[in-house]
Design a protein around this motif. Structure first.
Motif, PDB file in Angstrom:
ATOM      1  N   PRO A  10       6.640  12.047   1.306  1.00 45.85           N
ATOM      2  CA  PRO A  10       6.028  11.202   2.094  1.00 45.85           C
ATOM      3  C   PRO A  10       6.509  10.958   3.294  1.00 45.85           C
ATOM      4  N   ALA A  11       7.826  11.015   3.506  1.00 46.39           N
ATOM      5  CA  ALA A  11       8.362  10.803   4.972  1.00 46.39           C
ATOM      6  C   ALA A  11       8.319  11.819   5.861  1.00 46.39           C
ATOM      7  N   ASP A  12       8.007  12.783   5.483  1.00 47.88           N
ATOM      8  CA  ASP A  12       7.852  14.175   6.354  1.00 47.88           C
ATOM      9  C   ASP A  12       6.447  13.883   6.871  1.00 47.88           C
ATOM     10  N   PHE A  13       6.117  14.086   8.250  1.00 47.80           N
ATOM     11  CA  PHE A  13       4.959  13.663   9.057  1.00 47.80           C
ATOM     12  C   PHE A  13       3.934  14.746   8.366  1.00 47.80           C
ATOM     13  N   ASN A  14       4.240  16.195   8.548  1.00 46.40           N
ATOM     14  CA  ASN A  14       3.072  17.125   7.792  1.00 46.40           C
ATOM     15  C   ASN A  14       2.918  16.512   6.391  1.00 46.40           C
ATOM     16  N   ASP A  15       3.613  16.502   5.472  1.00 44.76           N
ATOM     17  CA  ASP A  15       3.339  16.042   4.232  1.00 44.76           C
ATOM     18  C   ASP A  15       2.550  14.753   4.052  1.00 44.76           C
ATOM     19  N   GLY A  16       2.927  13.955   4.721  1.00 45.76           N
ATOM     20  CA  GLY A  16       2.419  12.528   5.008  1.00 45.76           C
ATOM     21  C   GLY A  16       0.961  12.841   5.226  1.00 45.76           C
ATOM     22  N   LEU A  17       0.489  13.576   6.210  1.00 51.21           N
ATOM     23  CA  LEU A  17      -0.852  13.908   6.617  1.00 51.21           C
ATOM     24  C   LEU A  17      -1.641  14.539   5.485  1.00 51.21           C
ATOM     25  N   LEU A  18      -1.061  15.421   4.945  1.00 48.08           N
ATOM     26  CA  LEU A  18      -1.550  16.212   3.841  1.00 48.08           C
ATOM     27  C   LEU A  18      -1.882  15.206   2.639  1.00 48.08           C
ATOM     28  N   LEU A  19      -0.907  14.385   2.280  1.00 43.20           N
ATOM     29  CA  LEU A  19      -1.107  13.529   1.195  1.00 43.20           C
ATOM     30  C   LEU A  19      -2.295  12.409   1.743  1.00 43.20           C
ATOM     31  N   GLY A  20      -2.278  12.057   2.849  1.00 42.34           N
ATOM     32  CA  GLY A  20      -3.299  11.257   3.342  1.00 42.34           C
ATOM     33  C   GLY A  20      -4.719  11.724   3.279  1.00 42.34           C
ATOM     34  N   LEU A  21      -4.540  13.125   3.420  1.00 39.17           N
ATOM     35  CA  LEU A  21      -5.920  13.734   3.603  1.00 39.17           C
ATOM     36  C   LEU A  21      -6.558  13.950   1.915  1.00 39.17           C
ATOM     37  N   LYS A  22      -5.394  14.394   1.059  1.00 38.34           N
ATOM     38  CA  LYS A  22      -5.921  14.429  -0.510  1.00 38.34           C
ATOM     39  C   LYS A  22      -6.392  13.200  -0.727  1.00 38.34           C
ATOM     40  N   GLY A  23      -5.886  11.917  -0.367  1.00 37.69           N
ATOM     41  CA  GLY A  23      -6.194  10.713  -1.117  1.00 37.69           C
ATOM     42  C   GLY A  23      -7.522  10.399  -0.375  1.00 37.69           C
ATOM     43  N   THR A  24      -7.761  10.735   0.907  1.00 32.53           N
ATOM     44  CA  THR A  24      -9.258  10.631   1.488  1.00 32.53           C
ATOM     45  C   THR A  24     -10.173  11.469   0.789  1.00 32.53           C
ATOM     46  N   MET A  25      -9.890  12.699   0.427  1.00 29.94           N
ATOM     47  CA  MET A  25     -10.722  13.674  -0.311  1.00 29.94           C
ATOM     48  C   MET A  25     -11.111  12.993  -1.704  1.00 29.94           C
ATOM     49  N   ALA A  26     -10.182  12.555  -2.248  1.00 30.86           N
ATOM     50  CA  ALA A  26     -10.368  12.091  -3.764  1.00 30.86           C
ATOM     51  C   ALA A  26     -11.231  10.767  -3.553  1.00 30.86           C
ATOM     52  N   GLN A  27     -10.960   9.891  -2.695  1.00 34.72           N
ATOM     53  CA  GLN A  27     -11.828   8.715  -2.595  1.00 34.72           C
ATOM     54  C   GLN A  27     -13.422   9.099  -2.224  1.00 34.72           C
ATOM     55  N   ALA A  28     -13.548  10.140  -1.521  1.00 34.49           N
ATOM     56  CA  ALA A  28     -14.857  10.788  -1.114  1.00 34.49           C
ATOM     57  C   ALA A  28     -15.632  11.328  -2.366  1.00 34.49           C
ATOM     58  N   GLU A  29     -14.534  11.814  -3.144  1.00 35.79           N
ATOM     59  CA  GLU A  29     -15.254  12.633  -4.529  1.00 35.79           C
ATOM     60  C   GLU A  29     -15.753  11.516  -5.455  1.00 35.79           C
ATOM     61  N   LEU A  30     -14.997  10.522  -5.665  1.00 40.82           N
ATOM     62  CA  LEU A  30     -15.420   9.495  -6.295  1.00 40.82           C
ATOM     63  C   LEU A  30     -16.670   8.704  -5.887  1.00 40.82           C
ATOM     64  N   HIS A  31     -16.688   8.621  -4.471  1.00 41.08           N
ATOM     65  CA  HIS A  31     -18.019   7.992  -4.021  1.00 41.08           C
ATOM     66  C   HIS A  31     -19.238   8.984  -4.367  1.00 41.08           C
ATOM     67  N   PHE A  32     -18.947  10.280  -4.182  1.00 44.04           N
ATOM     68  CA  PHE A  32     -20.312  11.067  -4.343  1.00 44.04           C
ATOM     69  C   PHE A  32     -20.551  10.791  -5.964  1.00 44.04           C
ATOM     70  N   LEU A  33     -19.606  11.000  -6.736  1.00 44.91           N
ATOM     71  CA  LEU A  33     -19.824  10.946  -8.308  1.00 44.91           C
ATOM     72  C   LEU A  33     -20.593   9.689  -8.560  1.00 44.91           C
ATOM     73  N   HIS A  34     -20.154   8.563  -8.113  1.00 41.07           N
ATOM     74  CA  HIS A  34     -20.708   7.224  -8.472  1.00 41.07           C
ATOM     75  C   HIS A  34     -22.325   7.349  -7.969  1.00 41.07           C
ATOM     76  N   ALA A  35     -22.339   7.733  -6.785  1.00 41.60           N
ATOM     77  CA  ALA A  35     -23.796   7.932  -5.920  1.00 41.60           C
ATOM     78  C   ALA A  35     -24.711   8.874  -6.590  1.00 41.60           C
ATOM     79  N   ARG A  36     -24.086   9.763  -7.701  1.00 40.63           N
ATOM     80  CA  ARG A  36     -25.073  10.714  -8.295  1.00 40.63           C
ATOM     81  C   ARG A  36     -25.517  10.093  -9.663  1.00 40.63           C
ATOM     82  N   LEU A  37     -24.576   9.061 -10.166  1.00 39.90           N
ATOM     83  CA  LEU A  37     -24.919   8.802 -11.388  1.00 39.90           C
ATOM     84  C   LEU A  37     -26.235   7.978 -11.695  1.00 39.90           C
TER      85      LEU A  37
END
Length: 145
Positions: A10-37
């Motif tokens: 997480p201290a590495d700039f590129n890895d930090g960006l990638l982890l942030g993007l993965k977290g954002t995508m996971a949140q979006a996926e949860l949002h879509f699942l909750h919206a479809r239920l």
């Protein structure tokens, strides 16, 4: 941090960006699942296939149709609530009559050894109001939110 795709610092700039993007995508996926239920539940309700816990006095038959409970004492207790309400005019008076007569009101158990079984319980003011306001007793198809 380590996941199935690799090892990240997480201290590495590129890895930090990638982890942030993965977290954002996971949140979006949860949002879509909750919206479809709710949409899936609504679709089942429109087809009359949505199953939900039924109030005392009703049960499902072998074809998953809602029917009156086959137990006379359960139907009698539900009928008594409505009859006492017509006589007294208040939910509190219904509750008092049940308490004075030491009557128990049926309640379906969920989970554990008693799963699905009807057990007797104290009839509270809240439970009386729930019976009186439940559209199922008026013959309406009701799905839970």
């Amino acid at each position: 941090m380590i996941d199935e795709d690799g090892c990240y610092d997480p201290a590495d700039f590129n890895d930090g960006l990638l982890l942030g993007l993965k977290g954002t995508m996971a949140q979006a996926e949860l949002h879509f699942l909750h919206a479809r239920l709710p949409g899936g539940k609504l679709n089942k309700a429109k087809k009359g296939e949505l199953r939900f816990p039924l109030p005392a006095g009703f049960c499902y038959d072998e074809q998953s149709r809602i029917i009156l409970d086959p137990h006379e004492e359960v139907r009698g207790a539900v009928g008594l609530v409505f009859r006492l309400f017509r006589e007294t005019g208040t939910a509190f008076a219904v509750m008092q009559r049940f308490a004075e007569s030491a009557l128990r009101f049926p309640k379906r158990s969920y989970g554990g050894a008693w799963d699905g079984k009807m057990i007797g319980g104290r009839l509270t003011h809240t439970r009386v109001l729930a019976r009186l306001k439940n559209p199922s007793y008026a013959g309406m198809y009701v799905g839970s939110a």
